[in-house]
Design a protein around this motif. Structure first.
Motif, PDB file in Angstrom:
ATOM      1  N   VAL A  18       0.840  -1.200   0.000  1.00 47.62           N
ATOM      2  CA  VAL A  18       0.000   0.000   0.000  1.00 47.62           C
ATOM      3  C   VAL A  18       0.875   1.251   0.000  1.00 47.62           C
ATOM      4  O   VAL A  18       1.777   1.386   0.842  1.00 47.62           O
ATOM      5  N   PRO A  19       0.649   2.196  -0.921  1.00 50.71           N
ATOM      6  CA  PRO A  19       1.396   3.455  -0.867  1.00 50.71           C
ATOM      7  C   PRO A  19       0.943   4.268   0.350  1.00 50.71           C
ATOM      8  O   PRO A  19      -0.249   4.486   0.541  1.00 50.71           O
ATOM      9  N   PRO A  20       1.886   4.689   1.200  1.00 50.01           N
ATOM     10  CA  PRO A  20       1.491   5.359   2.447  1.00 50.01           C
ATOM     11  C   PRO A  20       1.043   6.791   2.206  1.00 50.01           C
ATOM     12  O   PRO A  20       1.529   7.477   1.314  1.00 50.01           O
ATOM     13  N   GLY A  21       0.107   7.227   3.026  1.00 46.91           N
ATOM     14  CA  GLY A  21      -0.374   8.598   2.945  1.00 46.91           C
ATOM     15  C   GLY A  21      -1.857   8.653   2.659  1.00 46.91           C
ATOM     16  O   GLY A  21      -2.418   7.767   2.005  1.00 46.91           O
ATOM     17  N   MET A  22      -2.497   9.708   3.149  1.00 44.23           N
ATOM     18  CA  MET A  22      -3.955   9.821   3.028  1.00 44.23           C
ATOM     19  C   MET A  22      -4.348  11.286   3.198  1.00 44.23           C
ATOM     20  O   MET A  22      -3.530  12.103   3.623  1.00 44.23           O
ATOM     21  N   PRO A  23      -5.578  11.662   2.886  1.00 44.05           N
ATOM     22  CA  PRO A  23      -6.004  13.054   3.071  1.00 44.05           C
ATOM     23  C   PRO A  23      -6.050  13.405   4.553  1.00 44.05           C
ATOM     24  O   PRO A  23      -6.555  12.628   5.362  1.00 44.05           O
ATOM     25  N   GLN A  24      -5.531  14.570   4.903  1.00 48.12           N
ATOM     26  CA  GLN A  24      -5.491  14.999   6.301  1.00 48.12           C
ATOM     27  C   GLN A  24      -5.896  16.459   6.498  1.00 48.12           C
ATOM     28  O   GLN A  24      -6.185  16.868   7.624  1.00 48.12           O
ATOM     29  N   LEU A  25      -5.942  17.246   5.433  1.00 50.22           N
ATOM     30  CA  LEU A  25      -6.155  18.685   5.605  1.00 50.22           C
ATOM     31  C   LEU A  25      -7.517  19.032   6.192  1.00 50.22           C
ATOM     32  O   LEU A  25      -7.651  20.027   6.913  1.00 50.22           O
ATOM     33  N   GLU A  26      -8.527  18.253   5.903  1.00 51.97           N
ATOM     34  CA  GLU A  26      -9.868  18.574   6.387  1.00 51.97           C
ATOM     35  C   GLU A  26     -10.168  17.992   7.765  1.00 51.97           C
ATOM     36  O   GLU A  26     -11.241  18.250   8.316  1.00 51.97           O
ATOM     37  N   THR A  27      -9.203  17.247   8.316  1.00 55.28           N
ATOM     38  CA  THR A  27      -9.401  16.665   9.644  1.00 55.28           C
ATOM     39  C   THR A  27      -8.354  17.098  10.654  1.00 55.28           C
ATOM     40  O   THR A  27      -8.522  16.858  11.847  1.00 55.28           O
ATOM     41  N   ALA A  28      -7.266  17.750  10.215  1.00 51.49           N
ATOM     42  CA  ALA A  28      -6.173  18.095  11.137  1.00 51.49           C
ATOM     43  C   ALA A  28      -6.639  19.054  12.229  1.00 51.49           C
ATOM     44  O   ALA A  28      -6.465  18.797  13.427  1.00 51.49           O
ATOM     45  N   VAL A  29      -7.226  20.180  11.832  1.00 47.66           N
ATOM     46  CA  VAL A  29      -7.713  21.139  12.830  1.00 47.66           C
ATOM     47  C   VAL A  29      -8.847  20.531  13.656  1.00 47.66           C
ATOM     48  O   VAL A  29      -8.824  20.613  14.895  1.00 47.66           O
ATOM     49  N   PRO A  30      -9.859  19.905  13.035  1.00 43.75           N
ATOM     50  CA  PRO A  30     -10.910  19.299  13.855  1.00 43.75           C
ATOM     51  C   PRO A  30     -10.390  18.261  14.852  1.00 43.75           C
ATOM     52  O   PRO A  30     -10.902  18.167  15.974  1.00 43.75           O
ATOM     53  N   GLU A  61     -10.997  18.504  18.804  1.00 49.89           N
ATOM     54  CA  GLU A  61     -11.514  17.392  19.604  1.00 49.89           C
ATOM     55  C   GLU A  61     -10.603  17.143  20.812  1.00 49.89           C
ATOM     56  O   GLU A  61     -11.086  16.892  21.926  1.00 49.89           O
ATOM     57  N   ALA A  62      -9.297  17.235  20.602  1.00 49.29           N
ATOM     58  CA  ALA A  62      -8.355  17.051  21.713  1.00 49.29           C
ATOM     59  C   ALA A  62      -8.520  18.152  22.759  1.00 49.29           C
ATOM     60  O   ALA A  62      -8.390  17.901  23.967  1.00 49.29           O
ATOM     61  N   ILE A  63      -8.809  19.361  22.310  1.00 48.07           N
ATOM     62  CA  ILE A  63      -9.079  20.447  23.253  1.00 48.07           C
ATOM     63  C   ILE A  63     -10.331  20.127  24.057  1.00 48.07           C
ATOM     64  O   ILE A  63     -10.363  20.284  25.286  1.00 48.07           O
ATOM     65  N   ASP A  64     -11.375  19.664  23.378  1.00 54.11           N
ATOM     66  CA  ASP A  64     -12.619  19.335  24.072  1.00 54.11           C
ATOM     67  C   ASP A  64     -12.403  18.238  25.110  1.00 54.11           C
ATOM     68  O   ASP A  64     -13.037  18.248  26.172  1.00 54.11           O
ATOM     69  N   ARG A  65     -11.490  17.320  24.830  1.00 53.82           N
ATOM     70  CA  ARG A  65     -11.218  16.213  25.755  1.00 53.82           C
ATOM     71  C   ARG A  65     -10.227  16.589  26.849  1.00 53.82           C
ATOM     72  O   ARG A  65      -9.931  15.771  27.713  1.00 53.82           O
ATOM     73  N   GLY A  66      -9.694  17.793  26.790  1.00 57.04           N
ATOM     74  CA  GLY A  66      -8.763  18.231  27.818  1.00 57.04           C
ATOM     75  C   GLY A  66      -7.328  17.806  27.600  1.00 57.04           C
ATOM     76  O   GLY A  66      -6.478  17.986  28.485  1.00 57.04           O
ATOM     77  N   ARG A  67      -7.004  17.276  26.431  1.00 55.81           N
ATOM     78  CA  ARG A  67      -5.635  16.862  26.133  1.00 55.81           C
ATOM     79  C   ARG A  67      -4.765  18.024  25.668  1.00 55.81           C
ATOM     80  O   ARG A  67      -3.544  17.964  25.764  1.00 55.81           O
ATOM     81  N   LEU A  68      -5.372  19.064  25.140  1.00 58.69           N
ATOM     82  CA  LEU A  68      -4.653  20.137  24.460  1.00 58.69           C
ATOM     83  C   LEU A  68      -5.295  21.460  24.815  1.00 58.69           C
ATOM     84  O   LEU A  68      -6.495  21.530  25.076  1.00 58.69           O
ATOM     85  N   SER A  69      -4.503  22.512  24.820  1.00 60.01           N
ATOM     86  CA  SER A  69      -5.031  23.860  25.034  1.00 60.01           C
ATOM     87  C   SER A  69      -5.103  24.592  23.702  1.00 60.01           C
ATOM     88  O   SER A  69      -4.357  24.280  22.758  1.00 60.01           O
ATOM     89  N   VAL A  70      -5.978  25.580  23.623  1.00 60.30           N
ATOM     90  CA  VAL A  70      -6.043  26.380  22.407  1.00 60.30           C
ATOM     91  C   VAL A  70      -4.737  27.126  22.194  1.00 60.30           C
ATOM     92  O   VAL A  70      -4.287  27.322  21.052  1.00 60.30           O
TER      93      VAL A  70
END
Length: 446
Positions: A328-340, A344-353
């Motif tokens: 399998v060639p590695p890599g996949m679309p990520q631009l539309e999910t990176a910020v979300p 999500e990590a902020i909402d879960r308390g893992r990350l700060s804004v």
């Protein structure tokens, strides 16, 4: 006559390291005013918000589009539309297209395509390979306006493979002379050859994971740190996946080495068991590691040992993923999910804004020489603004992506936090995850 073109009121603006109740005034694509709430700026257009966050447009320094070469996987138009939809207003595009960006002529050919088709502002990498070390092309690319170089120590993109450490060392020396950063894919090719051979008779996803063990990354990272110490080349170790590698980079930085660790939202969301459950559509390199290591990445990030987030957006066609894992060639679309994913990590308390803005806006803008024009909200900066509803729950549907790729490891996940509107130099370019700008609206940066 109005004082400003556009006034943003009622939002919580990220400025000077925190979210503040401020009114933003924008004129001629530039932030001109940051005023107290209730201030009337006599604006031509009034945009009223209801407590949403206004964050700087995100700056992604790790984007692989496939044009020229494989536009059916991801062209400039579709890839930059995906960036806009995801809240990324500035990209720095990697050089491993076909042909790769090894000289100024190839750079300018690519830049012409971006001028015609890009939805977002953009800068470029130059490629480093045995073909252009010692030719003068590295210096010429730097003078032509690229903002960084990229090379590979392992087979991820064969034409840029640099598995001869002597030639790689000379490349570090040449890049050091330019003063630009060098991004490097750090996996040891000899280890990958050995472990891939061991796994050739294995079935299933374990063959993929076992073919690229952690030692391949940690060994390569140690080699890179030695070269950085010897040459002084500012270096970004891309998509670090092991906590041990982050520890070694941390120690190198403590000793004064100009080295930076980049981690992807993908590796901060999925561990090995998650990827195994999703299947080949979720294969990326280096691979996601076990759950203990996953928690180690987050510990290092919170401790300040990660300097950059980058999406490593690198689509292939879905049908290319439907084959044995080692093929399998590695890599996949990520631009539309990176910020979300990070919201999500902020909402879960893992990350700060604060940490999100630091790692995915300010730091990449600084590294690529684009700050303070990009990566911040302050008077004089470009009015690249992302309006975020931190409480919006939504389900990822990859079939609706702006990207040419219609699959994602995030597909079907419910996330909390959405970029509801995205502005580039004061003009809306995306709303509710859909791009509303035109190809060619993005400009070249250097």
């Amino acid at each position: 006559m109005s004082d400003v073109d556009t006034q943003f009121s009622g939002g919580r603006v990220y400025h000077a390291g925190e979210l503040m109740d401020l009114t933003v005034g924008v004129t001629d694509g530039t932030v001109t005013h940051l005023a107290r709430p209730g201030t009337a700026l006599n604006a031509t257009e009034q945009i009223e918000l209801d407590g949403e966050w206004i964050l700087p447009g995100f700056v992604d320094g790790h984007i692989h589009l496939r044009e020229p070469g494989y536009v059916e996987k991801e062209g400039i138009e579709t890839g930059t539309a995906a960036a806009a939809a995801g809240g990324v207003t500035t990209i720095v595009e990697m050089p491993n297209t076909t042909p790769p960006v090894l000289d100024v002529d190839r750079l300018e050919e690519k830049a012409a395509r971006f001028a015609r088709d890009s939805h977002v502002d953009h800068a470029f990498f130059g490629a480093i390979t045995e073909e252009n070390v010692g030719t003068g092309n590295i210096e010429a690319l730097a003078e032509a306006g690229i903002t960084a170089f990229k090379t590979f120590m392992a087979t991820s993109f064969g034409p840029l493979l640099m598995d001869d450490k002597g030639v790689l060392y000379r490349a570090f020396e040449e890049v050091s002379d330019t003063g630009l950063p060098l991004y490097i894919h750090a996996e040891d090719e000899e280890y990958l050859d050995e472990f891939t051979t061991r796994c050739k008779d294995q079935d299933g996803m374990d063959a993929f994971f076992d073919s690229r063990p952690p030692i391949a990354e940690t060994t390569a990272v140690s080699d890179v740190l030695d070269m950085v110490e010897a040459t002084g080349a500012e270096t970004v170790i891309a998509h670090v996946t092991t906590a041990e590698a982050l520890s070694r980079i941390r120690d190198g930085r403590a000793d004064g080495l100009p080295v930076h660790a980049e981690v992807t939202p993908y590796h901060l969301t999925f561990d090995r068991s998650d990827v195994a459950a999703i299947g080949t559509a979720a294969i990326g390199t280096p691979p996601a590691r076990d759950s203990q290591n996953f928690e180690g990445l987050w510990t290092h990030l919170r401790n300040g040992d990660v300097q950059l987030l980058g999406s490593d957006h690198a689509p292939h066609r879905l049908e290319e993923r439907d084959q044995p894992p080692l093929e399998v060639p590695p890599g996949m679309p990520q631009l539309e999910t990176a910020v979300p994913a990070m919201l999500e990590a902020i909402d879960r308390g893992r990350l700060s804004v604060e940490k999100l803005v630091e790692l995915y806006a300010e730091s990449p803008a600084r590294l690529h020489g684009l700050y303070p024009r990009k990566g911040t909200i302050r008077p004089g900066a470009d009015a690249d603004l992302v309006v975020v509803d931190p409480d919006r729950e939504w389900e990822v549907d990859a079939t609706r992506f702006e990207s040419a790729a219609d699959y994602s490891p995030f597909d079907g996940m419910t996330l909390t936090g959405m970029a509801t509107a995205v502005y580039q130099r004061g003009t809306m370019i995306a709303k509710g995850g859909e791009t509303v700008s035109e190809p060619g609206d993005g400009i070249r940066l250097s």
